[in-house]
Design a protein around this motif. Structure first.
Motif, PDB file in Angstrom:
ATOM      1  N   LYS A   1      -0.721 -31.245  22.664  1.00  0.00           N
ATOM      2  CA  LYS A   1      -0.803 -31.620  21.238  1.00  0.00           C
ATOM      3  C   LYS A   1      -1.000 -33.124  21.058  1.00  0.00           C
ATOM      4  O   LYS A   1      -1.409 -33.579  19.988  1.00  0.00           O
TER       5      LYS A   1
ATOM      6  N   GLN B   1      -2.257 -20.363  27.277  1.00  0.00           N
ATOM      7  CA  GLN B   1      -2.035 -19.865  25.920  1.00  0.00           C
ATOM      8  C   GLN B   1      -1.949 -21.035  24.940  1.00  0.00           C
ATOM      9  O   GLN B   1      -2.558 -21.030  23.866  1.00  0.00           O
ATOM     10  N   ARG B   2      -1.209 -22.059  25.365  1.00  0.00           N
ATOM     11  CA  ARG B   2      -1.012 -23.227  24.493  1.00  0.00           C
ATOM     12  C   ARG B   2      -2.328 -23.999  24.296  1.00  0.00           C
ATOM     13  O   ARG B   2      -2.560 -24.569  23.235  1.00  0.00           O
TER      14      ARG B   2
ATOM     15  N   GLU C   1      -4.063 -22.290  21.558  1.00  0.00           N
ATOM     16  CA  GLU C   1      -3.408 -22.383  20.243  1.00  0.00           C
ATOM     17  C   GLU C   1      -3.325 -23.811  19.705  1.00  0.00           C
ATOM     18  O   GLU C   1      -3.441 -24.045  18.504  1.00  0.00           O
ATOM     19  N   ASP C   2      -3.089 -24.780  20.605  1.00  0.00           N
ATOM     20  CA  ASP C   2      -2.728 -26.132  20.152  1.00  0.00           C
ATOM     21  C   ASP C   2      -3.835 -27.163  20.276  1.00  0.00           C
ATOM     22  O   ASP C   2      -3.658 -28.289  19.818  1.00  0.00           O
TER      23      ASP C   2
END
Lengths: 203, 123
Positions: A54, A77-78, A81-82
């Motif tokens: 992030k 996964q992150r 998503e991020d």
């Protein structure tokens, strides 16, 4: 591949986000600033669960590695998503990286050199994959040179290293021993948490 | 730092809690008339043990590394001082108060040292 290190971080993967939550939030602003110069072909060492994604500047094309398959699964996964750019995550040991010599313009590490079994050897491998004028950027916790902090870190290290990182590594010296030329060291918390910027140095 | 006040209060809570609990534990364990060196060593170990437990919880809120330094330092120093005092007799309330005072001293020392060490290091 160092199986004991992989097993240790596989075990740590499930509770990793919770345990690092405090530090992650405390240094969020500094980390965003630390990662802001990212450009070109970038390697991010030890992605963990992807908590740092992030803070990456947007729209970059980044290669990341981690030794733990469970960490890599969470990080992938992150990354979806991020992050709005591309993060290509590989399960890989820094001591046995499959990248050709002089691949990357920049290498970033964040609280990683405390966990590599042989830090100088790992840094030498990083130097190998860095382009001749490439940059190494490190956000690391290290040993302290001052009592009583060095005493505490030396006492805690044998216990902490069973579950996670070593607390008393002289990372600045290790970076030099690996052949890098250090350009900047900035202490963020005491002389323990610091930012280190280096280039590949003489070839 | 985005929430400097939050982390300052967190650090203060961390050190005073560690100091107070270590002081209380030393007052309960160490008895009047014990050898002061034995009491000091036991107090230090007790403080370190409590610091480890507190670190597991408070580190999640305020940062594992930062809290570890504060709790361990407070636990060790409080343990040694209060246990030594306890060999000559100390009330439970005084032991807790002394622990909180040591915790306040530890945060002052750590913040002062941090202000001296922070920043770019000449290479």
């Amino acid at each position: 591949m160092n199986l004991s290190t992989r097993k240790k971080w596989d075990t740590a993967a499930q509770g990793y986000d919770l345990l690092t939550r405090g530090t992650d939030q405390r240094w969020a602003q500094h980390k965003a600033h630390f990662f802001s110069p990212m450009q070109g072909k970038v390697l991010f060492l030890a992605a963990g669960t992807g908590l740092d994604f992030k803070f990456f500047p947007s729209q970059q094309d980044i290669t990341a590695i981690d030794i733990s398959p469970k960490m890599v699964k969470l990080a992938r996964q992150r990354a979806i998503e991020d992050y709005d750019g591309i993060i290509d995550i590989h399960e890989m040991d820094v001591h046995q990286m499959l990248f050709p010599d002089e691949t990357f313009d920049q290498i970033y590490t964040a609280c990683t050199l405390c966990s590599i079994p042989n830090p100088v050897e790992g840094l030498i491998h990083l130097r190998r994959v860095l382009k001749p004028h490439g940059e190494l950027h490190m956000f690391e916790h290290t040993a302290s040179h001052y009592p009583p902090f060095n005493l505490i870190l030396n006492m805690m290290s044998p216990l902490m290293s069973r579950f996670g990182p070593e607390m008393n590594r002289d990372t600045v010296t290790n970076v030099r021993r690996a052949g890098f030329a250090i350009h900047r060291v900035e202490n963020l918390h005491l002389d323990i948490l610091k930012v280190i910027c280096a280039t590949r140095g003489k070839i | 730092m985005k929430n400097q006040l939050y982390y300052f209060v967190g650090d203060l809570v961390t050190t005073t809690t560690t100091g107070g609990l270590t002081g209380a534990a030393c007052a309960l364990v160490v008895q009047n008339g014990w050898n002061s060196l034995v009491a000091m060593a036991l107090g230090m170990l007790l403080g370190m043990f409590l610091a480890l437990i507190l670190n597991a919880f408070l580190g999640i809120l305020f940062g594992a590394l930062e809290v570890m330094i504060l709790t361990m330092l407070t636990g060790m120093v409080t343990g040694m001082i209060v246990a030594m005092q306890a060999t000559g007799g100390i009330s439970f309330y005084s032991a807790v108060r002394l622990g909180v005072e040591v915790g306040s001293g530890v945060i002052a020392f750590t913040y002062l040292t941090n202000s001296l060490l922070r920043g770019e290091v000449r290479q």
